[in-house]
Design a protein around this motif. Structure first.
Motif, short mmCIF file in Angstrom:
data_model
loop_
_atom_site.label_atom_id
_atom_site.label_comp_id
_atom_site.label_asym_id
_atom_site.label_seq_id
_atom_site.Cartn_x
_atom_site.Cartn_y
_atom_site.Cartn_z
N MET A 1 0.82 -1.19 0.00
CA MET A 1 0.00 0.00 0.00
C MET A 1 0.87 1.26 0.00
O MET A 1 1.95 1.28 0.56
N LYS A 2 0.37 2.31 -0.65
CA LYS A 2 1.11 3.58 -0.68
C LYS A 2 1.07 4.24 0.69
O LYS A 2 0.06 4.15 1.40
N GLU B 1 -3.04 11.21 -2.71
CA GLU B 1 -3.68 9.90 -2.51
C GLU B 1 -4.36 9.82 -1.15
O GLU B 1 -5.31 9.06 -0.98
N ILE C 1 7.49 19.42 -6.47
CA ILE C 1 6.57 18.41 -5.93
C ILE C 1 7.34 17.16 -5.48
O ILE C 1 6.76 16.14 -5.16
N GLN C 2 8.66 17.27 -5.48
CA GLN C 2 9.48 16.13 -5.07
C GLN C 2 9.73 16.18 -3.55
O GLN C 2 9.57 17.22 -2.92
N LEU D 1 8.53 11.16 -0.37
CA LEU D 1 9.05 9.81 -0.61
C LEU D 1 8.22 8.79 0.18
O LEU D 1 7.76 7.79 -0.38
N GLN E 1 4.61 8.53 -1.22
CA GLN E 1 4.42 7.93 -2.55
C GLN E 1 4.84 6.47 -2.61
O GLN E 1 4.41 5.74 -3.50
N MET E 2 5.70 6.04 -1.69
CA MET E 2 6.22 4.68 -1.83
C MET E 2 5.25 3.62 -1.33
O MET E 2 4.37 3.91 -0.52
N MET E 3 5.41 2.42 -1.88
CA MET E 3 4.61 1.28 -1.42
C MET E 3 5.48 0.34 -0.63
O MET E 3 6.62 0.06 -1.02
N GLU E 4 4.93 -0.16 0.47
CA GLU E 4 5.59 -1.18 1.29
C GLU E 4 4.48 -2.05 1.88
O GLU E 4 3.35 -1.59 2.01
N PRO E 5 4.83 -3.26 2.29
CA PRO E 5 3.82 -4.09 2.96
C PRO E 5 3.46 -3.46 4.31
O PRO E 5 4.30 -2.85 4.95
N ARG F 1 16.40 6.60 6.25
CA ARG F 1 16.49 5.32 5.51
C ARG F 1 17.77 5.31 4.69
O ARG F 1 18.48 4.30 4.63
N TYR G 1 4.19 -6.63 -5.80
CA TYR G 1 3.22 -7.59 -5.25
C TYR G 1 3.75 -9.02 -5.32
O TYR G 1 3.42 -9.84 -4.47
N LEU H 1 5.62 -9.37 -2.26
CA LEU H 1 4.72 -9.50 -1.11
C LEU H 1 4.22 -10.94 -0.99
O LEU H 1 4.24 -11.54 0.10
N LEU I 1 10.09 -5.59 0.55
CA LEU I 1 10.03 -4.91 -0.74
C LEU I 1 9.71 -3.44 -0.58
O LEU I 1 9.17 -3.00 0.45
N SER I 2 10.06 -2.67 -1.60
CA SER I 2 9.62 -1.27 -1.66
C SER I 2 9.40 -0.89 -3.11
O SER I 2 10.02 -1.46 -4.01
N TRP I 3 8.50 0.03 -3.32
CA TRP I 3 8.16 0.54 -4.66
C TRP I 3 8.09 2.04 -4.55
O TRP I 3 7.36 2.54 -3.71
N LEU I 4 8.90 2.72 -5.35
CA LEU I 4 8.93 4.18 -5.27
C LEU I 4 8.82 4.78 -6.66
O LEU I 4 9.68 4.56 -7.50
N PRO I 5 7.74 5.53 -6.91
CA PRO I 5 7.58 6.13 -8.24
C PRO I 5 8.30 7.47 -8.33
O PRO I 5 8.54 8.12 -7.32
N GLY J 1 16.66 -0.32 3.25
CA GLY J 1 17.04 1.03 3.66
C GLY J 1 16.47 2.03 2.69
O GLY J 1 15.27 2.23 2.62
N SER J 2 17.34 2.62 1.89
CA SER J 2 16.86 3.60 0.93
C SER J 2 16.06 2.91 -0.18
O SER J 2 16.55 1.99 -0.82
N PRO J 3 14.81 3.37 -0.41
CA PRO J 3 14.01 2.77 -1.47
C PRO J 3 14.34 3.32 -2.85
O PRO J 3 13.84 2.84 -3.85
#
Lengths: 348, 177
Positions: A1-2, A29, A109-110, A166, A169-173, A254, B24, B27, B33-37, B60-62
């Protein structure tokens, strides 16, 4: 999830019944999630005509005793400053989320961390503080939202969650706690209607009688003293024998953690001190973390703001170096590692 | 072990979606895991890229700065990221769009005309999945069974009809020699 969605879902689970906001990147979001879910969970979502309107709606809702929240990003939070000061002056609990972006002005916007001073030292006019949490993962954002609502109610103060683009916007479990079913009773102060059966409860921040206002502020500062004594929190990573302690919060922590891990692999005794509360700043914890330290390296996504609190907390006993990127640029672990190596080389 | 991936291209090519499928997969497979747009204010036509980290340890850093694996779906993305790929890593290019060929000898560069392949297979817009399939086959990061489960999570129920076509494109990529 974001991260942004996780903040919203956590707020609903914390019993937040009123969300007022005005759209802005990179927190969008969060508002979008609230628009979808709030009504279904028996609450109110309202997109106000401006940030100023939104924060004043939060003030109104909080006055009635319901859990209320707003969220924005840097320029929007500046607009909310007046309302936050009014809430502090009216002893109203609420949660304000700042998903920081680059500044000043409209900036970028960053992701950035250049609102540290604002959040911790000057969130509006007048003598007041707000509790400021700085999560550094999507899971921690969830945990901290639950905590923020509880602490806001406990101390009757506005609480801010200082995130950044950051983390938003990022997704993690992530795993969510069960929704809150029992919320604190606020009937002893909230303006929630009583059919003329008791004295009015007055929610107000205007005191024309100076000694009376002084007494009000002094009472509030007694509460702040309790908060400073009991609510500080920090993560210490590899600090036990660390000669170089890196201080960083949120997203930059991080990056710093990756750098510290890499430094350890190279045989450098580095550690990471990550404040989870920015106000109150975890002074005792920092002194503990730097017991064996010879130097401190403060890393931020700003030109250096928290670095002042680091110097104050350690009473300038240790040299404090600074490394920062700003304007929406995210530092890399390699850059931070290079700074650590520079310090390690200099120390030998 | 940590695998760091950058997916990059134009907005509208499904860059962020491909990254999301990958996240996913992690997951479902029980990984960290990490996802960063990262994208500009535009919806379509601008550049879009995302960083995905899949690891056995907390991340650590995504933000990925030196990927093990790059998927580049347009020229600007190729130029921006190809030199950042770690030696021994993989670069996958959509050669229907990226005109250049990679001359780095220390990485495995794979050119696949993914956009044309997708059109030919009647899967317009699924070039991202073909490249993702090829990447999975090369890295053995996740099995097709894991991707199947991930796809169901990534596509909302009202668009469930798109699951099969996306999986088909993954399969085409995986079977590509």
């Amino acid at each position: 999830m974001k991260g942004n969605e996780a903040l919203a879902e956590a707020a609903i689970r914390a019993g937040c019944k009123c969300f007022f906001g005005y759209p802005i990147t990179p927190q969008t979001e969060l508002s979008a999630y609230m628009a979808k879910r709030m009504e279904k969970s028996g609450g109110v979502f309202l997109q106000a005509e401006s940030e100023i309107a939104a924060i004043n709606m939060v003030l109104g809702a909080a006055s009635t005793g319901v859990r209320a929240m707003t969220s924005s990003s840097s320029p929007g939070v500046s607009l909310k400053a007046e309302g936050i000061s009014y809430m502090a002056g009216s002893d109203l609990p609420a949660v304000i989320i700042n998903v920081q972006r680059g500044g000043p002005g409209l900036g970028s916007i960053q992701p950035a961390q250049s609102d540290y001073y604002q959040a911790t030292h000057a969130m509006g006019h007048g003598d007041f503080h707000i509790l400021v949490y700085a999560p550094c993962s999507v899971q921690e954002m969830v945990d901290v939202v639950m905590l923020a609502f509880d602490k806001a109610d406990q101390y009757r103060i506005p609480v801010m969650i200082l995130a950044d683009g950051l983390l938003g916007q990022m997704m993690e479990p992530v795993t969510f706690p069960e929704p809150r079913t029992e919320l604190p009773d606020k009937s002893d102060w909230a303006a929630c209607g009583h059919g003329g059966k008791r004295e009015h409860h007055v929610i107000n921040s205007l005191y024309l009688d100076a000694p009376l206002l002084e007494a009000k502020v002094q009472e509030r500062f007694k509460r702040y003293a309790v908060i400073e004594e009991t609510e500080t929190d920090a993560e210490l990573y590899c600090c036990g024998d660390a000669e170089i302690v890196v201080t960083a919060y949120g997203a930059s922590a991080r990056v710093a953690k990756s750098a510290v891990t890499a430094a350890r692999r190279k045989g450098i005794q580095a550690g990471l001190f990550r404040p989870k509360t920015l106000w109150p700043f975890p002074k005792k914890e920092l002194c503990e973390a730097t017991k064996h330290a010879k130097q401190i390296l403060d890393v931020e996504m700003s030109m250096g703001q928290m670095v002042d609190d680091v110097r104050l907390a350690t009473e300038c006993r240790l040299p404090v170096a600074f490394f920062g990127r700003t304007g929406g640029v995210i530092p890399t672990p390699e850059e931070v590692l290079a700074e650590i190596e520079k310090l390690a080389g200099g120390a030998e | 072990m940590t695998t760091e991936i950058i997916l990059a291209g134009f907005g509208g090519q499904g860059i962020l979606f491909a990254g999301k499928v990958l996240a996913y997969c992690g997951l479902i497979d029980g990984k960290e895991l990490s996802w960063l747009p990262s994208y500009g204010p535009e919806m379509r036509g601008g550049t879009a890229n995302c960083s995905v980290c899949i690891s056995d340890e907390p991340i650590g850093s995504p933000l990925v700065t030196a990927p093990n694996c790059l998927i580049a779906m347009n020229g600007p993305s190729y130029h921006k990221f190809v030199d950042t790929v770690k030696p021994g890593g993989i670069a996958l290019l959509d050669s229907s769009i990226v005109e250049e060929t990679c001359d780095r000898k220390d990485i495995t560069a794979i050119s696949l005309p993914a956009t044309n392949m997708a059109t030919k297979a009647g899967l317009n817009g699924a070039a991202n999945m073909i490249l993702l399939g090829k990447m999975l086959a090369e890295t053995k990061l996740f099995s097709f069974a894991v991707v199947e489960k991930a796809m169901e999570k990534c596509i909302p129920p009202k668009r469930a009809h798109l699951i099969a076509s996306n999986l088909k494109a993954i399969q085409i990529g995986m079977e590509q020699k």
